[in-house]
Structure formats: structure tokens, C-alpha cells
Design a protein around this motif. Structure first.
Motif, PDB file in Angstrom:
ATOM      1  N   GLY A 424       0.829  -1.217   0.000  1.00  0.00           N
ATOM      2  CA  GLY A 424       0.000   0.000   0.000  1.00  0.00           C
ATOM      3  C   GLY A 424       0.855   1.255   0.000  1.00  0.00           C
ATOM      4  O   GLY A 424       0.531   2.231  -0.681  1.00  0.00           O
ATOM      5  N   ALA A 425       1.938   1.218   0.772  1.00  0.00           N
ATOM      6  CA  ALA A 425       2.833   2.382   0.826  1.00  0.00           C
ATOM      7  C   ALA A 425       3.454   2.635  -0.543  1.00  0.00           C
ATOM      8  O   ALA A 425       3.571   3.792  -0.984  1.00  0.00           O
ATOM      9  CB  ALA A 425       3.916   2.156   1.870  1.00  0.00           C
ATOM     10  N   PRO A 458     -11.929  12.224  -0.924  1.00  0.00           N
ATOM     11  CA  PRO A 458     -12.636  11.946  -2.183  1.00  0.00           C
ATOM     12  C   PRO A 458     -11.771  12.227  -3.408  1.00  0.00           C
ATOM     13  O   PRO A 458     -11.981  11.644  -4.473  1.00  0.00           O
ATOM     14  CB  PRO A 458     -13.835  12.904  -2.128  1.00  0.00           C
ATOM     15  CG  PRO A 458     -13.985  13.294  -0.705  1.00  0.00           C
ATOM     16  CD  PRO A 458     -12.626  13.214  -0.091  1.00  0.00           C
ATOM     17  N   ALA A 459     -10.773  13.120  -3.233  1.00  0.00           N
ATOM     18  CA  ALA A 459      -9.937  13.492  -4.377  1.00  0.00           C
ATOM     19  C   ALA A 459      -8.787  12.512  -4.615  1.00  0.00           C
ATOM     20  O   ALA A 459      -8.024  12.678  -5.566  1.00  0.00           O
ATOM     21  CB  ALA A 459      -9.367  14.886  -4.145  1.00  0.00           C
ATOM     22  N   MET A 460      -8.685  11.498  -3.782  1.00  0.00           N
ATOM     23  CA  MET A 460      -7.609  10.516  -3.916  1.00  0.00           C
ATOM     24  C   MET A 460      -7.719   9.788  -5.273  1.00  0.00           C
ATOM     25  O   MET A 460      -8.833   9.514  -5.724  1.00  0.00           O
ATOM     26  CB  MET A 460      -7.787   9.511  -2.762  1.00  0.00           C
ATOM     27  CG  MET A 460      -6.679   8.572  -2.529  1.00  0.00           C
ATOM     28  SD  MET A 460      -6.895   7.731  -0.932  1.00  0.00           S
ATOM     29  CE  MET A 460      -8.522   7.027  -1.033  1.00  0.00           C
ATOM     30  N   PRO A 461      -6.598   9.460  -5.921  1.00  0.00           N
ATOM     31  CA  PRO A 461      -6.680   8.754  -7.207  1.00  0.00           C
ATOM     32  C   PRO A 461      -7.440   7.424  -7.071  1.00  0.00           C
ATOM     33  O   PRO A 461      -7.385   6.773  -6.025  1.00  0.00           O
ATOM     34  CB  PRO A 461      -5.212   8.489  -7.560  1.00  0.00           C
ATOM     35  CG  PRO A 461      -4.429   9.469  -6.777  1.00  0.00           C
ATOM     36  CD  PRO A 461      -5.201   9.742  -5.536  1.00  0.00           C
ATOM     37  N   LEU A 462      -8.114   7.050  -8.161  1.00  0.00           N
ATOM     38  CA  LEU A 462      -8.934   5.825  -8.151  1.00  0.00           C
ATOM     39  C   LEU A 462      -8.111   4.602  -7.752  1.00  0.00           C
ATOM     40  O   LEU A 462      -8.574   3.749  -6.976  1.00  0.00           O
ATOM     41  CB  LEU A 462      -9.564   5.624  -9.535  1.00  0.00           C
ATOM     42  CG  LEU A 462     -10.406   4.364  -9.707  1.00  0.00           C
ATOM     43  CD1 LEU A 462     -11.628   4.388  -8.792  1.00  0.00           C
ATOM     44  CD2 LEU A 462     -10.840   4.192 -11.156  1.00  0.00           C
ATOM     45  N   ILE A 463      -6.891   4.525  -8.258  1.00  0.00           N
ATOM     46  CA  ILE A 463      -6.048   3.353  -7.978  1.00  0.00           C
ATOM     47  C   ILE A 463      -5.762   3.241  -6.474  1.00  0.00           C
ATOM     48  O   ILE A 463      -5.681   2.135  -5.926  1.00  0.00           O
ATOM     49  CB  ILE A 463      -4.739   3.390  -8.820  1.00  0.00           C
ATOM     50  CG1 ILE A 463      -3.924   2.102  -8.662  1.00  0.00           C
ATOM     51  CG2 ILE A 463      -3.864   4.574  -8.467  1.00  0.00           C
ATOM     52  CD1 ILE A 463      -4.551   0.908  -9.316  1.00  0.00           C
ATOM     53  N   MET A 464      -5.653   4.381  -5.819  1.00  0.00           N
ATOM     54  CA  MET A 464      -5.431   4.376  -4.363  1.00  0.00           C
ATOM     55  C   MET A 464      -6.676   3.869  -3.642  1.00  0.00           C
ATOM     56  O   MET A 464      -6.588   3.100  -2.677  1.00  0.00           O
ATOM     57  CB  MET A 464      -5.114   5.794  -3.887  1.00  0.00           C
ATOM     58  CG  MET A 464      -3.804   6.333  -4.362  1.00  0.00           C
ATOM     59  SD  MET A 464      -2.435   5.863  -3.313  1.00  0.00           S
ATOM     60  CE  MET A 464      -2.765   6.817  -1.854  1.00  0.00           C
ATOM     61  N   MET A 468      -6.763   0.505  -1.396  1.00  0.00           N
ATOM     62  CA  MET A 468      -7.153   0.505   0.019  1.00  0.00           C
ATOM     63  C   MET A 468      -8.361  -0.389   0.273  1.00  0.00           C
ATOM     64  O   MET A 468      -8.462  -1.028   1.319  1.00  0.00           O
ATOM     65  CB  MET A 468      -7.383   1.940   0.505  1.00  0.00           C
ATOM     66  CG  MET A 468      -6.063   2.702   0.611  1.00  0.00           C
ATOM     67  SD  MET A 468      -6.269   4.458   0.764  1.00  0.00           S
ATOM     68  CE  MET A 468      -6.289   4.626   2.507  1.00  0.00           C
ATOM     69  N   ILE A 469      -9.276  -0.442  -0.690  1.00  0.00           N
ATOM     70  CA  ILE A 469     -10.411  -1.368  -0.563  1.00  0.00           C
ATOM     71  C   ILE A 469      -9.871  -2.797  -0.464  1.00  0.00           C
ATOM     72  O   ILE A 469     -10.276  -3.591   0.405  1.00  0.00           O
ATOM     73  CB  ILE A 469     -11.379  -1.225  -1.770  1.00  0.00           C
ATOM     74  CG1 ILE A 469     -12.153   0.092  -1.676  1.00  0.00           C
ATOM     75  CG2 ILE A 469     -12.340  -2.413  -1.843  1.00  0.00           C
ATOM     76  CD1 ILE A 469     -12.956   0.433  -2.923  1.00  0.00           C
ATOM     77  N   PHE A 470      -8.919  -3.120  -1.333  1.00  0.00           N
ATOM     78  CA  PHE A 470      -8.303  -4.461  -1.317  1.00  0.00           C
ATOM     79  C   PHE A 470      -7.597  -4.716   0.015  1.00  0.00           C
ATOM     80  O   PHE A 470      -7.734  -5.783   0.629  1.00  0.00           O
ATOM     81  CB  PHE A 470      -7.318  -4.584  -2.481  1.00  0.00           C
ATOM     82  CG  PHE A 470      -6.488  -5.838  -2.445  1.00  0.00           C
ATOM     83  CD1 PHE A 470      -7.048  -7.065  -2.737  1.00  0.00           C
ATOM     84  CD2 PHE A 470      -5.136  -5.789  -2.099  1.00  0.00           C
ATOM     85  CE1 PHE A 470      -6.290  -8.231  -2.688  1.00  0.00           C
ATOM     86  CE2 PHE A 470      -4.367  -6.936  -2.046  1.00  0.00           C
ATOM     87  CZ  PHE A 470      -4.944  -8.162  -2.341  1.00  0.00           C
TER      88      PHE A 470
END
Lengths: 496, 174
Positions: A424-425, A458-464, A468-470
Motif C-alpha cells: 500500500g505504501a 474523495p480526491a484521492m486517485p482511483l487506484i489508491m 485501500m479497498i483491497f
């Protein structure tokens, strides 16, 4: 030879998923009742759609497989649990997304996953104008997830293979011989804490903070569900800093610690079992919490001149981090300034987590204790004469044997957590965030904590968001069930 | 008390407005200094023995909440404010929430990053407060009949399917 799952396998899985969705429908009655009482008609209709969907899916699943005719094995349990923790957030998203407080469906799924896994990271927008019903639903899914969705289903429905389902959800405490009795005991503990916790918080809300009774009750219920189930969602955007009350923070801290204790330990305390302080897990948690508190407080002396503020903030934040709750009495911007030792203390506290078979996430104290014990034994064995026989035991509700297989399994899972934190990091760094903030946020997501230094937004990139969901999902499942699901999917594709 | 506050405001001309995000980002710069903030009272009025505690938000939703804006535009930002007893007027209206855009007020007071007298709390200790705009209701939507119809249909159909499955389980030969 890899065997492709049969139609029967799929029916069994659908059957169990259906029953679990029926429990989600039941949980929806709380926000629905709240919406009706507060005359919040639109949020009520959003919850009703979710309840309807759950009942329809549950009914269809029961029709596909009206009743089990064969015994469910361990792998079925793992697959059902792994799927449950993907499907339930997707369903729980319905009232959240329809509330209009999310920029996209992925954002609402992020919050639902965060809620169900009791993480507490949130990307909701304008939380402070959210309806009480939708807010209550956010907290209800944390309570459901903390208790264990599958465990909740096992309380209402008997099932063959109940033990495999129970253990696959990351619980290894068998307090009573039957899973049903254990599930009922877990609910009893939670309800007793709910009564005491909500009463104490409501009284402080009315008398100490001067809120109206109904608002105090709302805050108390929401905060209790997030504290005892180590969730971390708060009804207001400023988290626990909203209340400006040291007593409220103390009550919450007690609930957070109670939530991070294993239900086996609760049972041992209730039955006045002696010798609990010799338990490896109790000792490990006490030691690691003590060390991380001291380290963080030393680090904070460079930031806060006043000792009262330093201790109050440091203690609350470390307890919140170590129990995996994620409540904060300081803002994300403030937390991001906690560098050096303070950062190290907080990050390590989050990574370690609470006890096994509790509502907390992270590596868990028992694994830490066993890993250290195994390392000490290895060093001892290297120093002693070659044929010396060393007893490899530890105390955990009685004398237990630490064999090589257990040590290997414990270290493997611990290493997997470290890998997940680093993964994640790395994604955070690749998206332009700094090392410290990326690592903090990654550990927070993977260990189901929920504290943020401002990366989660909410502005975090989609991939992030997807990463994080994963992390939240696989971290909550403690890897094994997720691997079983991957194997199941692979066998569906490549099996014969 | 209210008269004193108004007088105090007249004697101390309004300071330059400071955003709560600014206070959050640079607390050392403003610590123990007088600041003026402006925003919506949100959540609750906390009537305590010696004072009143409120939360003031100055984000993009303070003027126009999300339900009215339609489009999300970020998260909330705000800060706790301690007001002297007797400051809050009924005419202000209820604090902001789902149905209400709370009163917009301008508060002048001392910003404390970590007040030792209050256990290290971060807040603005108000010396003057002025109502800019009272609370007003938000037009919240009613229940969507299409969603209600969908929900009813799914509940009934799901119930029928479950009953049918139960019947098949009890009558496996049928």
C-alpha cells in the motif's frame, strides 16, 4: 489435479450468501426505524430498497438450494466468508450511494468496505449534513462487521459446517463446545457493553456536554458501535474532537480497549478465571501498548509544550491506533505533523493491532507474542549445547505447545501483513504521496484502523481507493479466506 | 451579556477572517492570538454549566449544503468554539444538520492550539459573536415512489421465493 467446482458447490455457496444477506436486511431495520422516527422519508426509502434487495436475493438463493444435503467442508467456509466480505459492502452501499453524499459508486463502496471491515477511513462528503438514518446505517454496518457478519448469520440460522464458517471469519476462540453457544455469548458480551456504554455516553452527553437527550442518545449509539467494534466512523466530521470532553474520551477509550480484547478473554474475566496476567496475548498487548505510548509521548514533547495536552492527545490517539479503532481527537493535518518518534509509535501501534478473535485488526498480539517467543527459542537453541531439549510452551488459557508448524504459520501471516503494509505504501508513493504519509495510510487501511494523515479523501486517485479497498478486505480476512477464494476462482477457470 | 458582546465587537473592529483550514494547517502561527472566523453552526448547541460549545464549519457546504448544491465538493472543515453563557439567541435557529442550514455567525476570539486550562483542547475562545444569517430549512426530498414500489416488489417476491423454498424443503418428493 485441480477439480472444477460442481453445481452443488455453487449452490451451497449461494445458500449461505443468501442467509447472510437476510441478516443484513435485519440490520437495516435499525436505520429504517430511526428514519421513520425522525421522519426522514427519502433515507427511509433508500434503506427499504436495500432491505428489499437483500430479501429478494436471500429468497432466490434459498430456492436454488432449499437445504443442504451434504456436509460443507473447510474450503467452502473460506470461500463463503471471502465472498461475504465483498458482497455485503456492495449491498450496504445502496443507502449510502443514494444519499447523494458520494462523488461516485466506488467512493460509497470504499466507505461501506471501510465500515464492514471496521476500518473507519471515510471519503463521504458533507458528513455534517447527512441524514441521521444514513449516519446510523454507517455505524450499524461497523457493528455488524465487528461482531462478524457470518457470526451474526450463525446466531439466527443453524448450518452444517458452522465451525468452518466461524473460523474462516478470523476467529479461533471456541468459548463453548458449540459455535451457536459461542455466538450467543459474543452477543451477550456486546449487548452488556452496549447498555453500559450507551448509558454512560448519553449521561455525559446530556449532563456534561449539554446536548438534548435525543441527540445525546444518537451520538452515544453511533459512537458506541464504532468504539466497541473498533470501527472509527464518527457521526460528525471532526471525529471525537467534536465533543471537547475528557470524560467522553475516557469512556470511549475503555470501550475501545474492551473491543480489542478477545471474547475468550471476556469470558475468562466474566468467569473470574485466575492467572490471566500470565497469558501470552494479554502480556504482549500490555507491553506493546505501553512501549508505543511511551515512544509516542516522547516524540510529542517536540510538538506540544503543555504536558496535559500532550498526555491526553498522545494516550487517546495511541489507544485508538493500537486497538484498531481510528477515532481521533486531533485533525488529519495535525496528525501529519507527528513526525519522528511520534510517527513511529503510532505506525507500530496500528500495525500490531489488538487481540485475536476480537473486533480489532492488524497482525494481532498473539502472533506478535508467538513470533518473539519463537525467535527467543531459536536464539537459545543456538547458544545451548547441541542435544539440549528445550520445552517450547506458552501460556494462553492454560499451557500450550509452540511447535514448529504453529511458529511457521504465525510468522507467515505476520510477514504477509508486513508485505501488505509495504504494498500500500508503494502504491501511495507511486501516486506522488510522501513515504511517511503513504506508509501511515497503508498501515491504517490494512490493519483496519482508520486514522488518516489526510491522504484518504474523495480526491484521492482511483487506484489508491481500489488498493485501500483491497487492503481493508484482505487484512480483515487475515489472508487465508482471500487465498481460498482466489483458488476457487482459478479452479473454476482451469479445473477439470 | 449580549449588549457587552455587541459593544466589544464595535470597539474591536473586525479582524481579517481566518479560515479554519488555515488554523489547522498553521496552528503555531495563530496560537493564543485573536482571530475572526465565519461559518455555519453545525450539529448541536452544548449548553454546559459555565459556557456553550458549538462547532463552526466554514467549508463549501456552510452556505449551501450538499442537498442544495447537488454536486459533492469535498469534505467538511471546522473548529469548536466556546461561547460565554447567554450568547446564543433563540432567533438564530437550530444548528445545521440534515434538514437545516445552521445559523451563519462571525466569531472573534482567541485561538488555542492546546489550551492547558482545558486539557490541551484546540478551540476558539469567543470574545464576540455576530449573527450574519439565521438558520433556514433545507428542502429535503420526500420518499421516491419509484424506489418504494421497487422495494415493495422485491420484498414480496423475495418472501414468496423463500416460502416456496421452505415448502420444497419440507416436501422434498413434491
Amino acid at each position: 489435479m485441480l477439480l472444477r467446482p460442481s453445481a452443488h458447490d455453487l449452490k451451497f455457496i449461494a445458500h449461505d450468501l443468501g442467509r447472510i444477506l437476510a441478516v443484513v436486511a435485519l440490520a437495516g431495520l435499525l436505520p429504517l426505524g430511526w428514519a421513520l422516527a425522525r421522519r426522514e422519508w427519502a433515507p427511509a426509502s433508500h434503506v427499504l430498497v436495500m432491505i428489499g434487495f437483500c430479501i429478494l436475493a436471500a429468497g432466490a438463493a434459498q430456492l436454488i438450494d432449499p437445504g443442504r444435503r451434504t456436509k460443507v467442508d473447510w474450503s467452502h467456509g473460506l470461500v463463503v466468508v471471502a465472498l461475504t466480505w465483498l458482497v455485503v459492502p456492495a449491498v450496504a452501499t445502496i443507502p449510502l450511494y443514494l444519499s447523494g453524499h458520494y462523488g461516485s459508486w466506488i467512493d460509497s463502496y470504499f466507505d461501506a468496505m471501510s465500515g464492514v471491515t471496521t476500518t473507519g477511513l471515510a471519503v463521504i462528503e458533507d458528513l455534517d449534513h447527512l441524514s441521521d438514518a444514513a449516519n446510523m446505517w454507517r455505524h450499524t454496518i461497523q457493528f455488524l462487521g465487528g461482531q462478524g457478519i457470518v457470526l451474526a448469520a450463525l446466531t439466527f440460522f443453524s448450518a452444517s459446517g458452522a465451525l468452518s464458517l466461524y473460523q474462516a471469519e478470523g476467529r479461533d476462540d471456541r468459548i463453548f463446545p458449540s459455535v451457536g453457544s459461542t455466538a450467543r455469548f459474543i452477543w451477550l458480551v456486546s449487548i452488556v457493553h452496549l447498555i453500559f456504554g450507551v448509558t454512560a455516553l448519553t449521561i455525559d452527553g446530556v449532563i456534561g456536554q449539554g446536548f438534548t437527550f435525543d441527540r445525546s442518545l444518537f451520538h452515544a449509539l453511533a459512537v458506541f458501535m464504532a468504539a466497541f467494534d473498533t470501527g472509527g466512523f464518527s457521526p460528525q466530521s471532526t471525529s471525537i474532537a467534536y465533543y471537547h470532553s475528557a470524560l467522553y474520551e475516557v469512556i470511549i477509550a475503555v470501550l475501545m480497549v474492551a473491543g480489542a480484547m478477545s471474547f475468550g478473554l471476556h469470558h475468562a474475566i466474566w468467569t473470574k478465571r485466575r492467572g490471566l496476567v500470565r497469558n501470552l496475548e494479554v502480556r504482549t498487548l500490555a507491553i506493546t501498548m505501553g512501549i508505543t505510548i511511551v515512544v509516542t509521548l516522547i516524540g510529542l514533547t517536540a510538538i506540544y509544550a503543555d504536558p496535559s495536552g500532550l498526555v491526553r492527545r498522545g494516550l487517546f490517539q495511541v489507544v485508538s491506533a493500537h486497538t484498531g479503532t481510528g477515532f481521533a481527537t486531533v485533525s488529519s493535518a495535525e496528525l501529519s505533523r507527528w513526525s519522528g518518534l511520534a510517527f513511529a509509535g503510532m505506525a507500530v501501534a496500528m500495525a500490531l493491532g489488538g487481540m485475536s478473535s476480537s473486533t480489532a485488526g492488524g497482525v494481532k498480539s498473539l502472533r506478535i507474542g508467538l513470533t518473539v517467543r519463537a525467535l527467543i527459542d531459536t536464539v537459545k537453541a543456538a547458544l545451548l549445547p547441541e542435544h539440549t531439549v528445550m520445552p517450547a510452551n506458552y501460556t494462553q488459557y492454560g499451557r500450550q505447545r509452540l511447535d514448529a508448524r504453529l511458529a511457521q504459520s504465525v510468522m507467515t501471516v505476520s510477514l504477509l501483513y508486513v508485505g501488505l503494509y509495504l504494498f500500500g505504501a508503494a502504491v501511495g508513493i507511486a501516486n506522488g504521496y510522501g513515504l511517511q504519509e503513504s506508509l501511515f495510510e497503508s498501515v491504517s487501511a490494512a490493519a483496519a484502523v482508520g486514522l488518516s494523515v489526510g491522504v484518504t479523501s474523495p480526491a484521492m486517485p482511483l487506484i489508491m481507493k481500489l488498493t485501500m479497498i483491497f487492503q481493508m478486505w484482505i487484512g480483515r480476512l487475515e489472508f487465508i479466506a482471500a487465498f481460498a477464494l482466489a483458488g476457487f476462482v482459478w479452479s473454476t477457470v482451469a479445473g477439470e | 451579556m449580549r449588549l457587552l458582546l455587541v459593544l466589544s465587537l464595535m470597539l474591536n473592529p473586525s479582524h481579517a477572517l481566518v479560515g479554519t483550514a488555515e488554523l489547522d494547517a498553521e496552528p503555531e502561527r495563530f496560537d493564543d492570538r485573536e482571530v475572526t472566523i465565519r461559518g455555519e453552526i453545525i450539529g448541536d448547541y452544548g449548553y454546559r454549566a459555565d459556557d456553550i460549545w458549538i462547532q463552526i464549519n466554514d467549508d463549501t457546504y456552510a452556505d449551501t449544503p450538499l442537498l442544495e448544491r447537488g454536486e459533492p465538493s469535498g469534505t467538511n472543515t471546522g473548529i469548536g468554539v466556546r461561547l460565554p453563557t447567554g450568547t446564543v439567541d433563540e432567533a438564530w435557529g437550530p444548528p445545521g444538520g440534515y434538514r437545516v442550514r445552521g445559523p451563519i455567525v462571525e466569531v472573534t476570539g482567541v485561538f488555542h492550539h492546546a489550551d492547558p486550562e482545558r486539557g490541551g483542547d484546540t478551540y476558539v475562545d469567543a470574545t464576540a459573536v455576530r449573527l450574519i444569517e439565521p438558520a433556514r430549512p433545507i428542502a429535503v426530498p420526500g420518499a421516491d415512489p419509484v424506489l418504494l414500489a421497487m422495494a415493495a416488489f422485491m420484498v414480496i417476491l423475495g418472501g414468496v421465493l423463500w416460502a416456496r423454498a421452505r415448502w420444497r424443503k419440507l416436501n422434498p418428493e413434491a
